[in-house]
Design an enzyme around this catalytic site. Structure first.
Site, PDB file in Angstrom:
ATOM      1  N   CYS A  42       0.848  -1.198   0.000  1.00  0.00           N
ATOM      2  CA  CYS A  42       0.000   0.000   0.000  1.00  0.00           C
ATOM      3  C   CYS A  42       0.885   1.249   0.000  1.00  0.00           C
ATOM      4  CB  CYS A  42      -0.900  -0.006   1.230  1.00  0.00           C
ATOM      5  SG  CYS A  42      -2.090   1.373   1.255  1.00  0.00           S
ATOM      6  N   ASP A  44       0.425   3.786   1.745  1.00  0.00           N
ATOM      7  CA  ASP A  44       0.371   4.372   3.090  1.00  0.00           C
ATOM      8  C   ASP A  44       1.771   4.708   3.631  1.00  0.00           C
ATOM      9  OD1 ASP A  44       0.164   4.498   6.055  1.00  0.00           O
ATOM     10  OD2 ASP A  44      -1.925   3.972   5.678  1.00  0.00           O
ATOM     11  N   ARG A  46       2.853   4.923   6.481  1.00  0.00           N
ATOM     12  CA  ARG A  46       3.278   4.180   7.675  1.00  0.00           C
ATOM     13  C   ARG A  46       3.825   2.794   7.343  1.00  0.00           C
ATOM     14  NH1 ARG A  46      -2.500   4.481  10.349  1.00  0.00           N
ATOM     15  NH2 ARG A  46      -2.908   3.929   8.173  1.00  0.00           N
ATOM     16  N   HIS A  98      -2.016  -3.997   5.015  1.00  0.00           N
ATOM     17  CA  HIS A  98      -1.832  -3.547   6.401  1.00  0.00           C
ATOM     18  C   HIS A  98      -3.176  -3.249   7.048  1.00  0.00           C
ATOM     19  CE1 HIS A  98      -2.520   0.890   5.854  1.00  0.00           C
ATOM     20  NE2 HIS A  98      -2.359   0.524   4.605  1.00  0.00           N
ATOM     21  N   CYS A 101      -6.010   0.298   7.005  1.00  0.00           N
ATOM     22  CA  CYS A 101      -5.786   0.832   5.661  1.00  0.00           C
ATOM     23  C   CYS A 101      -6.949   1.749   5.285  1.00  0.00           C
ATOM     24  CB  CYS A 101      -5.688  -0.329   4.669  1.00  0.00           C
ATOM     25  SG  CYS A 101      -5.411   0.209   2.965  1.00  0.00           S
TER      26      CYS A 101
HETATM   27 CO    CO Z   1      -3.395   1.241   2.999  1.00  0.00          CO
END
Ligand code: CO
Length: 214
Positions: A42, A44, A46, A98, A101
């Site tokens: 992803c 993302d 993080r 994750h 999400c």
């Molecule tokens: Co995500």
């Protein structure tokens, strides 16, 4: 928040530190990359792929998009996959989702965020496919957790069903596709117990992984 100028300063410090520890590092990498892994994760912030598995530059080829989706019509993802498999000869493809999400959350709750709603239809497909399973979750947090996991498993299947991976297996190329999930709350990866090394094992691996998820 940091300014972009600070990021450039950080880069100087990082490059100097790496060079001090290993003076030939950048020269060696400049000639070629020979990664063994392709990471599909992803976008993302993080979930920084190489950082969380402790790999230095040069060891992992990376593709990231919202909700780590592998769509058969996505030329970007397919181009990465083809290059990784046929040119770089990676041996391991890791699909990593994750928890928490944003893409999964929006898809599950039907939030409308604009253009991205179209992209997240791929997650809606996963949700619909496993609707009965998701319906018996005791609360929405558990349901979201489960959808994050099921989405990874479905994307492992999508990778395995691409012509690129199937042709590689037909040629006898060593290639395994894995499904992992990352927990942003503790920094730990969890193996979703799906590893596909041939078309013949796909269905069994899929059924087992779907039965094992929480
Ligand atoms: Co995500």
């Amino acid at each position: 928040m940091r300014t972009v100028e600070e990021l450039l300063v950080n880069n100087r410090v990082w490059a100097a530190t790496v060079t001090t520890q290993d003076p030939g590092f950048f020269q060696r990498l400049a000639n070629q990359q020979t990664p063994s892994y392709l990471w599909i994760g992803c976008s993302d912030s993080r979930v920084p792929s190489t950082q969380l598995v402790g790999l230095p530059p040069g060891e992992m080829f990376v593709h990231r998009n919202v909700a780590n989706i592998v769509a058969h019509t996505d030329f970007n993802c397919l181009a990465v996959l083809q290059y990784a498999v046929e040119v770089l000869h990676v041996q391991h493809i890791i699909v990593c989702g994750h928890y928490r999400c944003g893409g999964i959350h929006a898809a599950l709750h039907g939030h409308h965020l604009g253009l991205i709603d179209n992209w997240l239809q791929h997650v809606q497909d996963v949700r619909r496919k496993h609707a009965l399973r998701l319906a018996v979750c005791r609360d929405t947090a558990t349901e979201e957790h489960l959808l994050c996991e099921l989405n990874v498993i479905e994307q492992v299947v999508n990778v395995s069903q691409t012509t690129i991976v199937q042709q590689a297996w037909l040629r006898g190329q060593q290639l395994t596709v894995y499904g992992w999930i990352y927990d942003v709350e503790d920094g730990l990866l969890r193996d979703l117990q799906i590893r596909v090394s041939s078309l013949a094992t796909l269905d069994v691996q899929y059924a087992r992984a779907v039965a094992l998820v929480s």
